[in-house]
Scaffold this active site. Structure first.
Site, mmCIF file in Angstrom:
data_model
loop_
_atom_site.group_PDB
_atom_site.id
_atom_site.type_symbol
_atom_site.label_atom_id
_atom_site.label_comp_id
_atom_site.label_asym_id
_atom_site.label_seq_id
_atom_site.Cartn_x
_atom_site.Cartn_y
_atom_site.Cartn_z
ATOM 1 N N GLU A 140 53.482 -17.382 43.633
ATOM 2 C CA GLU A 140 53.266 -18.520 44.538
ATOM 3 C C GLU A 140 53.143 -19.821 43.756
ATOM 4 O O GLU A 140 52.330 -19.940 42.823
ATOM 5 C CB GLU A 140 51.998 -18.286 45.390
ATOM 6 C CG GLU A 140 51.724 -19.448 46.328
ATOM 7 C CD GLU A 140 50.742 -19.136 47.449
ATOM 8 O OE1 GLU A 140 50.325 -17.978 47.600
ATOM 9 O OE2 GLU A 140 50.400 -20.091 48.180
ATOM 10 N N GLU A 184 45.041 -10.391 44.725
ATOM 11 C CA GLU A 184 45.358 -11.530 43.861
ATOM 12 C C GLU A 184 44.868 -11.293 42.429
ATOM 13 O O GLU A 184 43.895 -10.582 42.217
ATOM 14 C CB GLU A 184 44.709 -12.806 44.429
ATOM 15 C CG GLU A 184 45.256 -13.176 45.796
ATOM 16 C CD GLU A 184 44.688 -14.490 46.334
ATOM 17 O OE1 GLU A 184 43.888 -15.156 45.642
ATOM 18 O OE2 GLU A 184 45.067 -14.851 47.469
ATOM 19 N N ASP A 208 46.610 -7.831 53.262
ATOM 20 C CA ASP A 208 45.983 -8.593 52.175
ATOM 21 C C ASP A 208 44.514 -8.209 52.058
ATOM 22 O O ASP A 208 43.783 -8.216 53.055
ATOM 23 C CB ASP A 208 46.049 -10.087 52.535
ATOM 24 C CG ASP A 208 46.606 -10.922 51.418
ATOM 25 O OD1 ASP A 208 46.690 -10.431 50.278
ATOM 26 O OD2 ASP A 208 46.967 -12.079 51.700
ATOM 27 N N ASP A 211 45.933 -12.960 54.247
ATOM 28 C CA ASP A 211 44.612 -13.506 54.562
ATOM 29 C C ASP A 211 44.742 -14.999 54.892
ATOM 30 O O ASP A 211 43.754 -15.654 55.232
ATOM 31 C CB ASP A 211 43.582 -13.224 53.464
ATOM 32 C CG ASP A 211 43.950 -13.839 52.128
ATOM 33 O OD1 ASP A 211 45.064 -14.356 51.991
ATOM 34 O OD2 ASP A 211 43.104 -13.786 51.200
ATOM 35 N N SER A 212 45.975 -15.515 54.837
ATOM 36 C CA SER A 212 46.252 -16.839 55.408
ATOM 37 C C SER A 212 45.888 -16.829 56.896
ATOM 38 O O SER A 212 45.776 -17.884 57.522
ATOM 39 C CB SER A 212 47.729 -17.220 55.226
ATOM 40 O OG SER A 212 48.563 -16.170 55.666
ATOM 41 N N LYS A 258 47.791 -5.872 49.301
ATOM 42 C CA LYS A 258 48.085 -6.912 48.301
ATOM 43 C C LYS A 258 46.753 -7.440 47.794
ATOM 44 O O LYS A 258 45.802 -7.591 48.565
ATOM 45 C CB LYS A 258 48.911 -8.045 48.914
ATOM 46 C CG LYS A 258 49.118 -9.215 47.941
ATOM 47 C CD LYS A 258 50.161 -10.201 48.420
ATOM 48 C CE LYS A 258 49.666 -11.271 49.353
ATOM 49 N NZ LYS A 258 48.536 -12.080 48.822
HETATM 50 O O1 KIV Z 1 48.020 -14.802 52.749
HETATM 51 C C1 KIV Z 1 49.212 -15.093 52.668
HETATM 52 O O2 KIV Z 1 49.859 -15.504 53.634
HETATM 53 C C2 KIV Z 1 49.872 -14.953 51.372
HETATM 54 C C3 KIV Z 1 51.255 -15.474 51.261
HETATM 55 C C4 KIV Z 1 51.215 -16.934 51.156
HETATM 56 C C5 KIV Z 1 51.993 -14.855 50.137
HETATM 57 O O3 KIV Z 1 49.284 -14.456 50.458
#
Ligand code: KIV
Length: 288
Positions: free
Chosen positions: A184, A117, A85, A46-47, A115
């Site tokens: 992280e 959090e 994510d 989600d970056s 994924k």
């Molecule tokens: O969203 C993302 O890119 C991440 C990585 C930094 C692990 O969660």
């Protein structure tokens, strides 16, 4: 190995002491580069929000935005395990919503895993998803969806109590069924201990060399931005190269040195004679 990487393969890599290579990707070109380099895990992070879509944080990212980019990645990836994510509030509010959203990544976007959090607080959700057959990667330490809560404190687990909490969180996620955990921005000593305590692999970002694998944001690793982050090694300076290339293009268009005949299509000379004659006639009739 040309077959698709599976969560089981990652665990076997940890057992063999082979490091896992992970990178984010958001579209076809970034995925193609990852595949060519044999990256094991592609995370559609989600970056996406701050790296590609121009948001300040990952908080505003929506399911639709994530699905759109996850689809582009899975259409391209042949070998890597593609993890999508789950964006902020797509899994925290209620279990049914979490299941529906995680399922959309597998059913609509063809992702292989999701994924999310959070440690202990997310363990119950992880358990439900895993029980339904959805492989889940955990993410603890600095969790960007809590950016507003963390404020300026990036590195997590610098005090013994906080470091112990990371161990508890990691064990809770493993127990809940996660196949791997992203660590992280935690001290390298803490990440090493967490990695040693777990049977499942840890994937570090800003977490030192003791993790079972490493992940970076694609654009950070290849210099496609101007960020200077302590935990990032830049393997190229593509932004500089791109600025030069686009600057040269602009100069050539303005200076009329692009395009040349080499970049142009031609018609047979005899056709051109006829065309030019008839085009003149059209002009003459038009004026008459
Ligand atoms: O969203 C993302 O890119 C991440 C990585 C930094 C692990 O969660």
């Amino acid at each position: 190995m040309n077959q698709r990487v599976t969560p089981g393969d990652l665990r076997a890599m940890k057992e063999r002491g082979e490091k896992i290579v992970a990178l984010t990707a958001y579209d076809r070109p970034t995925t193609e580069v990852c595949e060519a380099a044999g990256v094991d895990v592609i995370l559609v992070g989600d970056s996406l929000g701050n790296v590609v879509l121009g948001y300040e944080t990952t908080v505003p990212v929506t399911m639709d935005e994530m699905l759109h980019h996850a689809k582009a990645v899975t259409r391209t990836a042949r070998r890597a395990l593609v993890v999508a994510d789950m964006p902020f509030l797509s899994y925290q509010t209620d279990p049914v919503e979490a299941m529906r959203n995680a399922g959309r990544f597998l059913k609509e976007a063809n992702a292989h895993a999701v994924k999310l959090e959070g440690g202990d607080r997310s363990a119950e959700t992880v358990h439900r998803l895993v029980t339904a057959g959805i492989p889940v990667m955990g993410h603890i330490g600095y969790t960007p969806q809590s950016a507003h809560a963390f404020g300026r404190t990036v590195v997590q687990g610098r005090e013994a109590d906080a470091a112990l909490q990371l161990v508890y969180d990691a064990l809770a996620l493993e127990e809940a069924g996660c196949f791997a955990i992203v660590l992280e921005c935690v001290p390298a000593e803490v990440a090493r201990v967490v990695s040693e305590r777990l049977a499942i692999p840890t994937i570090g970002i800003g977490a030192g060399a003791g993790c079972d694998g490493q992940i970076l944001v694609f654009h950070d690793a290849v210099g496609l931005n101007d960020l200077k982050l302590k935990f990032v090694k830049r393997y190229a300076e593509l932004n500089e190269q791109l600025k030069q290339a686009v600057g040269e293009y602009a100069r050539e268009v303005r200076g009329q040195t692009f395009p040349t005949d080499a970049h142009s299509f031609k018609m047979p000379a005899e056709e051109f004679v006829i065309f030019e004659q008839e085009a003149d006639d059209i002009g003459a009739e038009g004026c008459a």
